[in-house]
Design a protein around this motif. Structure first.
Motif, PDB file in Angstrom:
ATOM      1  N   SER A  24       0.818  -1.206   0.000  1.00 39.83           N
ATOM      2  CA  SER A  24       0.000   0.000   0.000  1.00 39.83           C
ATOM      3  C   SER A  24       0.853   1.257   0.000  1.00 39.83           C
ATOM      4  CB  SER A  24      -0.948   0.018   1.202  1.00 39.83           C
ATOM      5  OG  SER A  24      -0.224  -0.012   2.416  1.00 39.83           O
ATOM      6  N   LEU A  25       0.321   2.278  -0.685  1.00 37.22           N
ATOM      7  CA  LEU A  25       0.938   3.593  -0.753  1.00 37.22           C
ATOM      8  C   LEU A  25      -0.121   4.598  -0.330  1.00 37.22           C
ATOM      9  CD1 LEU A  25       2.953   4.991  -3.820  1.00 37.22           C
ATOM     10  CD2 LEU A  25       1.756   6.409  -2.173  1.00 37.22           C
ATOM     11  N   PHE A  26       0.118   5.266   0.771  1.00 33.16           N
ATOM     12  CA  PHE A  26      -0.841   6.194   1.366  1.00 33.16           C
ATOM     13  C   PHE A  26      -0.605   7.609   0.839  1.00 33.16           C
ATOM     14  CE2 PHE A  26      -1.451   9.015   5.254  1.00 33.16           C
ATOM     15  CZ  PHE A  26      -2.804   9.225   5.016  1.00 33.16           C
ATOM     16  N   VAL A  27      -1.645   8.207   0.235  1.00 31.27           N
ATOM     17  CA  VAL A  27      -1.588   9.569  -0.286  1.00 31.27           C
ATOM     18  C   VAL A  27      -2.148  10.519   0.773  1.00 31.27           C
ATOM     19  CG1 VAL A  27      -2.415  11.114  -2.095  1.00 31.27           C
ATOM     20  CG2 VAL A  27      -1.771   8.758  -2.667  1.00 31.27           C
ATOM     21  N   ARG A  28      -1.313  11.454   1.228  1.00 32.75           N
ATOM     22  CA  ARG A  28      -1.675  12.272   2.379  1.00 32.75           C
ATOM     23  C   ARG A  28      -2.551  13.480   2.053  1.00 32.75           C
ATOM     24  NH1 ARG A  28       3.813  11.556   2.767  1.00 32.75           N
ATOM     25  NH2 ARG A  28       4.300  13.784   2.558  1.00 32.75           N
ATOM     26  N   SER A  29      -2.714  13.828   0.778  1.00 26.27           N
ATOM     27  CA  SER A  29      -3.475  15.031   0.416  1.00 26.27           C
ATOM     28  C   SER A  29      -4.971  14.754   0.248  1.00 26.27           C
ATOM     29  CB  SER A  29      -2.926  15.624  -0.887  1.00 26.27           C
ATOM     30  OG  SER A  29      -2.984  14.664  -1.942  1.00 26.27           O
ATOM     31  N   GLY A  30      -5.409  13.539   0.573  1.00 27.95           N
ATOM     32  CA  GLY A  30      -6.820  13.183   0.453  1.00 27.95           C
ATOM     33  C   GLY A  30      -7.600  13.467   1.721  1.00 27.95           C
ATOM     34  N   ILE A  31      -8.396  12.505   2.175  1.00 23.83           N
ATOM     35  CA  ILE A  31      -9.309  12.773   3.288  1.00 23.83           C
ATOM     36  C   ILE A  31      -8.596  13.036   4.605  1.00 23.83           C
ATOM     37  CG2 ILE A  31     -11.208  11.482   2.239  1.00 23.83           C
ATOM     38  CD1 ILE A  31     -10.603   9.216   4.230  1.00 23.83           C
ATOM     39  N   HIS A  32      -7.318  12.648   4.704  1.00 25.00           N
ATOM     40  CA  HIS A  32      -6.578  12.903   5.943  1.00 25.00           C
ATOM     41  C   HIS A  32      -5.780  14.209   5.886  1.00 25.00           C
ATOM     42  CE1 HIS A  32      -7.476   9.060   7.891  1.00 25.00           C
ATOM     43  NE2 HIS A  32      -7.215   8.452   6.758  1.00 25.00           N
ATOM     44  N   PHE A  33      -6.002  15.027   4.859  1.00 22.49           N
ATOM     45  CA  PHE A  33      -5.149  16.210   4.682  1.00 22.49           C
ATOM     46  C   PHE A  33      -5.109  17.141   5.896  1.00 22.49           C
ATOM     47  CE2 PHE A  33      -9.170  18.159   3.415  1.00 22.49           C
ATOM     48  CZ  PHE A  33      -9.044  19.472   3.848  1.00 22.49           C
ATOM     49  N   PRO A  34      -6.215  17.296   6.693  1.00 20.78           N
ATOM     50  CA  PRO A  34      -6.111  18.216   7.829  1.00 20.78           C
ATOM     51  C   PRO A  34      -5.056  17.793   8.856  1.00 20.78           C
ATOM     52  CG  PRO A  34      -8.411  17.751   7.331  1.00 20.78           C
ATOM     53  CD  PRO A  34      -7.583  16.764   6.555  1.00 20.78           C
ATOM     54  N   GLU A  35      -4.786  16.490   8.922  1.00 24.67           N
ATOM     55  CA  GLU A  35      -3.841  15.994   9.924  1.00 24.67           C
ATOM     56  C   GLU A  35      -2.383  16.182   9.515  1.00 24.67           C
ATOM     57  OE1 GLU A  35      -5.750  12.139  11.664  1.00 24.67           O
ATOM     58  OE2 GLU A  35      -6.695  12.587   9.739  1.00 24.67           O
ATOM     59  N   PHE A  36      -2.162  16.622   8.263  1.00 26.98           N
ATOM     60  CA  PHE A  36      -0.801  16.828   7.773  1.00 26.98           C
ATOM     61  C   PHE A  36      -0.541  18.272   7.347  1.00 26.98           C
ATOM     62  CE2 PHE A  36      -1.779  12.355   7.127  1.00 26.98           C
ATOM     63  CZ  PHE A  36      -0.655  11.730   7.646  1.00 26.98           C
ATOM     64  N   ALA A  37      -1.536  19.128   7.501  1.00 27.36           N
ATOM     65  CA  ALA A  37      -1.451  20.483   6.943  1.00 27.36           C
ATOM     66  C   ALA A  37      -0.274  21.282   7.485  1.00 27.36           C
ATOM     67  CB  ALA A  37      -2.760  21.224   7.202  1.00 27.36           C
ATOM     68  N   ASP A  38       0.044  21.152   8.750  1.00 27.71           N
ATOM     69  CA  ASP A  38       1.077  21.984   9.370  1.00 27.71           C
ATOM     70  C   ASP A  38       2.357  21.212   9.684  1.00 27.71           C
ATOM     71  OD1 ASP A  38      -0.654  24.222   9.382  1.00 27.71           O
ATOM     72  OD2 ASP A  38      -1.619  23.468  11.212  1.00 27.71           O
ATOM     73  N   LEU A  39       2.516  20.047   9.083  1.00 24.35           N
ATOM     74  CA  LEU A  39       3.679  19.218   9.379  1.00 24.35           C
ATOM     75  C   LEU A  39       4.744  19.401   8.295  1.00 24.35           C
ATOM     76  CD1 LEU A  39       1.941  15.907  10.536  1.00 24.35           C
ATOM     77  CD2 LEU A  39       2.613  17.889  11.907  1.00 24.35           C
ATOM     78  N   GLY A  40       5.950  19.715   8.716  1.00 25.75           N
ATOM     79  CA  GLY A  40       7.007  19.947   7.747  1.00 25.75           C
ATOM     80  C   GLY A  40       8.082  18.885   7.745  1.00 25.75           C
ATOM     81  N   SER A  41       8.369  18.291   8.889  1.00 28.57           N
ATOM     82  CA  SER A  41       9.483  17.347   8.980  1.00 28.57           C
ATOM     83  C   SER A  41       9.016  15.917   8.762  1.00 28.57           C
ATOM     84  CB  SER A  41      10.155  17.455  10.344  1.00 28.57           C
ATOM     85  OG  SER A  41       9.323  16.920  11.362  1.00 28.57           O
ATOM     86  N   ALA A  42       9.922  15.089   8.245  1.00 32.12           N
ATOM     87  CA  ALA A  42       9.604  13.680   8.016  1.00 32.12           C
ATOM     88  C   ALA A  42       9.223  12.953   9.304  1.00 32.12           C
ATOM     89  CB  ALA A  42      10.778  12.990   7.325  1.00 32.12           C
TER      90      ALA A  42
END
Length: 291
Positions: free
Chosen positions: A246-264
């Motif tokens: 599986s390859l998880f795309v972060r800009s979909g339905i979970h995008f609010p949880e990654f909006a302010d994250l910059g570091s790996a």
């Protein structure tokens, strides 16, 4: 542990069959993801088999048209499988776990009555009814709006009281519409099931839709399939159950949880948190959006 990547090219040697989610990966319900067409074209030119797997309650042909309408042409030989198509075949083949041997009399809950009529076309074992007293099951295929919303909730209340099962052909709890999240039929079905009702589910993350895709490419090992999706609960969990990567795309339905994250490390910690809450395995890879 999940590996963060920038492009499908980073894992070109890791898979033979790319199984692409539709909403959140190819488009957001309003417009195409910026490089979706180029990514799909690269997959085709690289010799990969391309599949679109969607929790859409509608048939395969309508979803092909929808994807093309967003400007994402699908290469020749692309397989499109929807939860609605899987459900339609199950009724045609009489593999739905419902009693009786005659015609299945279904009361639809959908965006419109016309959606249900189009879905049922060509199926000799299905008859749509508009009166609850004539129904053997409720078909929950779309999210009702306006006046239909009240009808949908009243129908499910009546089904719960009378013990009539619900067929859910769109298990999604939410989906993208532009930069917003909207509720999807799976929310209603989940609430119905938690209240004690019987729900027969079609689509991701359930095994049947994944096995249907696996059976189309019997020469390929399961670990050579990669599910590319934006839902941990549906795409990543379903892939894990089916033995796909599986390859998880972060800009979909979970995008609010990654909006302010910059570091790996922060991104990986957020993925682990979402996975833990969903109770599934971590994805093999993750990228911001299809590229």
């Amino acid at each position: 542990m999940t590996r963060l990547i920038r492009s499908l090219r980073c894992i070109e040697s890791e898979f033979d069959v790319a199984v692409l989610d539709q909403f959140g990966v190819l488009h957001d319900g309003r417009e195409a993801v910026p490089v979706a067409a180029q990514a799909v074209d690269w997959l085709y030119r690289s010799g990969k088999r391309v599949v679109v797997m969607s929790n859409s309650g509608k048939r395969e042909s309508l979803n092909r048209e929808r994807i093309a309408g967003f400007g994402v042409p699908l290469p020749e030989g692309t397989v499109v499988e929807t939860s609605g198509e899987t459900a339609w075949r199950a009724f045609r083949d009489r593999t739905v776990p419902l009693p009786g041997r005659g015609t299945y009399r279904l009361l639809p809950i959908a965006g419109s009555w016309g959606d249900a009529v189009v879905w049922a076309q060509g199926n000799p074992n299905v008859a749509l009814v508009s009166d609850f007293r004539d129904a053997g099951a409720v078909l929950l295929m779309g999210m009702p709006t306006g006046d239909e919303a009240a009808f949908g909730h009243e129908t499910l209340e009546a089904a719960l009281a009378s013990g009539i099962p619900v067929i859910c052909s769109n298990p999604d709890r939410s989906s993208l519409r532009g930069d917003a999240l909207v509720s999807s039929p799976g929310v209603m079905a989940d609430r119905f099931e938690r209240a004690g009702g019987q729900v027969i589910w079609f689509g991701k993350p359930y095994r049947e839709i994944f096995d249907g895709i696996r059976d189309r490419f019997p020469e390929k090992r399961r670990e050579r399939f990669v599910m590319i999706g934006d839902s941990i609960l549906h795409d990543v969990a379903g892939a894990a159950t089916a033995g796909f990567r599986s390859l998880f795309v972060r800009s979909g339905i979970h995008f609010p949880e990654f909006a302010d994250l910059g570091s790996a490390p922060d991104v990986l910690a957020a993925i682990s948190r979402i996975v833990r809450d969903a109770g599934t395995a971590e994805p093999d890879w993750s990228m911001e959006r299809l590229a």
